[in-house]
Design an enzyme around this catalytic site. Structure first.
Site, PDB file in Angstrom:
ATOM      1  CE  LYS A 161     -12.479   1.661   1.241  1.00 42.77           C
ATOM      2  NZ  LYS A 161     -11.891   2.645   2.135  1.00 42.77           N
ATOM      3  CG  HIS A 197       7.022 -29.547  -0.176  1.00 42.34           C
ATOM      4  ND1 HIS A 197       7.540 -30.784  -0.491  1.00 42.34           N
ATOM      5  CD2 HIS A 197       7.796 -29.061   0.826  1.00 42.34           C
ATOM      6  CE1 HIS A 197       8.569 -31.042   0.311  1.00 42.34           C
ATOM      7  NE2 HIS A 197       8.743 -30.005   1.119  1.00 42.34           N
ATOM      8  CD  GLU A 231      -3.244   0.314   2.134  1.00 47.54           C
ATOM      9  OE1 GLU A 231      -4.224  -0.396   1.868  1.00 47.54           O
ATOM     10  OE2 GLU A 231      -3.029   0.777   3.259  1.00 47.54           O
TER      11      GLU A 231
HETATM   12  O1  PA5 Z   1      -3.907   1.135   6.076  1.00 43.20           O
HETATM   13  C1  PA5 Z   1      -4.990   1.585   5.820  1.00 43.20           C
HETATM   14  O2  PA5 Z   1      -5.211   2.793   5.761  1.00 43.20           O
HETATM   15  C2  PA5 Z   1      -6.178   0.678   5.558  1.00 43.20           C
HETATM   16  O3  PA5 Z   1      -5.829  -0.663   5.581  1.00 43.20           O
HETATM   17  C3  PA5 Z   1      -7.202   0.896   6.636  1.00 43.20           C
HETATM   18  O4  PA5 Z   1      -6.667   0.581   7.886  1.00 43.20           O
HETATM   19  C4  PA5 Z   1      -8.423   0.058   6.367  1.00 43.20           C
HETATM   20  O5  PA5 Z   1      -8.952   0.368   5.111  1.00 43.20           O
HETATM   21  C5  PA5 Z   1      -9.473   0.254   7.417  1.00 43.20           C
HETATM   22  O6  PA5 Z   1      -9.853   1.600   7.489  1.00 43.20           O
HETATM   23  P1  PA5 Z   1     -10.611   2.138   8.758  1.00 43.20           P
HETATM   24  O7  PA5 Z   1      -9.694   1.960   9.912  1.00 43.20           O
HETATM   25  O8  PA5 Z   1     -10.923   3.555   8.474  1.00 43.20           O
HETATM   26  O9  PA5 Z   1     -11.861   1.281   8.909  1.00 43.20           O
END
Ligand code: PA5
Length: 446
Positions: free
Chosen positions: A422, A307, A286
């Site tokens: 989303k 494996h 990310e």
């Molecule tokens: O690292 C990130 O920003 C995401 O993985 C969020 O943690 C995830 O989308 C969850 O978001 P939120 O904590 O607003 O529910």
């Protein structure tokens, strides 16, 4: 330090002077980070978190953990991505992936709201029958679909089981300090709340209440975790590539990327580290995968995956490098392989050998084979499996990905790409305000 970077098996692929030549770029990336002048500088709170955290909240976390331990058989951690992966990684690593099945005096911990699945919710609800349950809902925004839906379901379940008032005493919410709807809702409902700091993004939040509350419930020493991270913050404060292993790791993976090694596989040799790899994949994927750039983060647990994935890694497309985590003293009793006078399996040469020694030998053999097969091997050696060492490792990766992202020329602290699915999902599900998008998408569906 409990963490050492060993680049011996990278030598056939990268010369020392190539690393030295990265120094000026690394120094620039370091400046961006420490002066807060780089992209995403509003999200640098993780840098100082190990030293500069809210002590009063930390004490509240310990108190809440002890209350949860006393009042419930099961803690359900509701969260997705950065809101649950850190806790799960640490609990699996330091306790066990079989934590729930161990004999212990701490509650079982299950995870919900990290997928959209009726089947897994049904299973979890049935596991809760006849047992006392608490929830830790973790969502910075409070509006993420997966955890929000799971929270609705488990809140109803708890209220039916215990009544509104007792249910409220069993719900702990970790969310935005004051802006989010979840904070307002929790205050009204009387839930105890903890803070996701404004300047800490989800994937960097394991050392905030996000990770610390569930980790403390599992009985892990969260102070040790923080102290390890604080030691790492000191150790990785210099921009000198010869002295800073985290920066050296960032530099080496960037050199490999420029040489066409576009996939990094995090390798561990212990099932308890599998979820750590999941946390690492989010952290690196990310942070770096944007603007058409980035090293694809993959992971394997050996010898299991030798494996299944071993063939590809040895012999498939040559765009891979491996980062191997090696834990020198895992801290568990070792098994000796029993003798078999019949030697049915032809393995009598292993009689009486320590199983961990066999694992380490498998690792040596594999690393040499993969290096010979054209897969550079970065080695991260951990001296032990304890909270302090893991705190160091978590921070090592956090600071490495920040520098690595700046070297790549991306903002390591945003995740704009996550919104695309989303928006499509909301449109197709009929969320108000998404009507035009819905029409356009439906025209493209099969
Ligand atoms: O690292 C990130 O920003 C995401 O993985 C969020 O943690 C995830 O989308 C969850 O978001 P939120 O904590 O607003 O529910």
């Amino acid at each position: 330090m409990s963490i050492q970077l060993n680049l011996k098996s990278v030598a056939p692929f990268i010369r020392e002077h190539e690393i030295d030549q990265m120094q000026s770029q690394v120094s620039r990336a370091h400046d961006l980070l420490v002066t807060g002048t780089g992209a995403g500088s509003a999200f640098l709170g993780w840098r100082t978190l190990p030293d500069d955290y809210d002590r009063a909240e930390f004490d509240r976390i310990l108190a809440a953990a002890s209350r949860i331990q006393k009042t419930c058989d099961i803690l359900i951690v509701i969260g997705i991505g950065g809101s649950y992966l850190g806790a799960r990684a640490v609990i699996d690593f330091l306790r066990s992936p079989l934590y729930n099945n161990l004999k212990k005096d701490t509650p079982d911990i299950y995870y919900a709201g990290n997928c959209i699945s009726s089947a897994s919710l049904t299973d979890l609800l049935s596991i809760c029958e006849g047992r006392d349950v608490c929830l830790n809902v973790i969502s910075k925004s409070g509006t993420t679909t997966e955890p929000a839906v799971a929270f609705r379901i488990f809140r109803n379940y708890l209220e039916k089981k215990y009544g509104k008032e007792e249910a409220a005493s069993r719900i702990y919410v970790t969310t935005d300090r004051k802006r989010g709807t979840l904070k307002q809702f929790s205050d009204k409902a009387g839930y105890e709340t903890f803070v996701v700091p404004d300047d800490v993004g989800g994937r960097f939040s394991v050392l905030s209440a996000v990770g610390l509350l569930p980790i403390a419930v599992s009985g892990i020493d969260i102070r040790g975790l923080m102290e390890g991270a604080a030691d790492a913050a000191k150790a990785y404060a210099s921009d000198d590539l010869r002295r800073n292993d985290a920066y050296r790791y960032a530099a080496v993976r960037n050199i490999l990327y420029r040489k066409g090694k576009t996939t990094e596989i995090l390798v561990n040799y212990e099932p308890y580290a599998t979820m750590l790899s999941e946390w690492w994949k989010q952290l690196f994927g990310e942070s770096e995968g944007k603007d058409g750039k980035g090293i694809f983060p993959a992971s394997v647990t050996f010898t299991t995956d030798l494996h299944s994935m071993g063939q590809f890694i040895q012999d498939g497309s040559r765009n891979l490098f491996e980062t191997v985590i090696c834990i020198r003293r895992p801290g568990t009793a070792a098994y000796r392989i029993p003798a078999d006078p019949m030697n049915v399996d032809g393995l009598s040469f292993l009689d009486g050998k320590d199983l961990d020694e066999v694992r380490d030998t498998a690792m040596q053999g594999t690393r040499l084979a993969h290096t010979d097969g054209g897969v550079p091997n970065i080695l991260i050696e951990m001296s032990g499996r304890d909270a302090h060492a893991l705190g160091e490792l978590l921070y090592f990766f956090e600071i490495a990905v920040a520098i690595s992202g700046y070297l790549l020329g991306v903002n390591p602290f945003d995740q704009p790409g996550v919104e695309a699915y989303k928006n499509n999902m909301y449109a197709l599900l009929g969320k108000p305000g998404y009507e035009d998008r819905k029409k356009a998408l439906e025209a493209r569906l099969d």
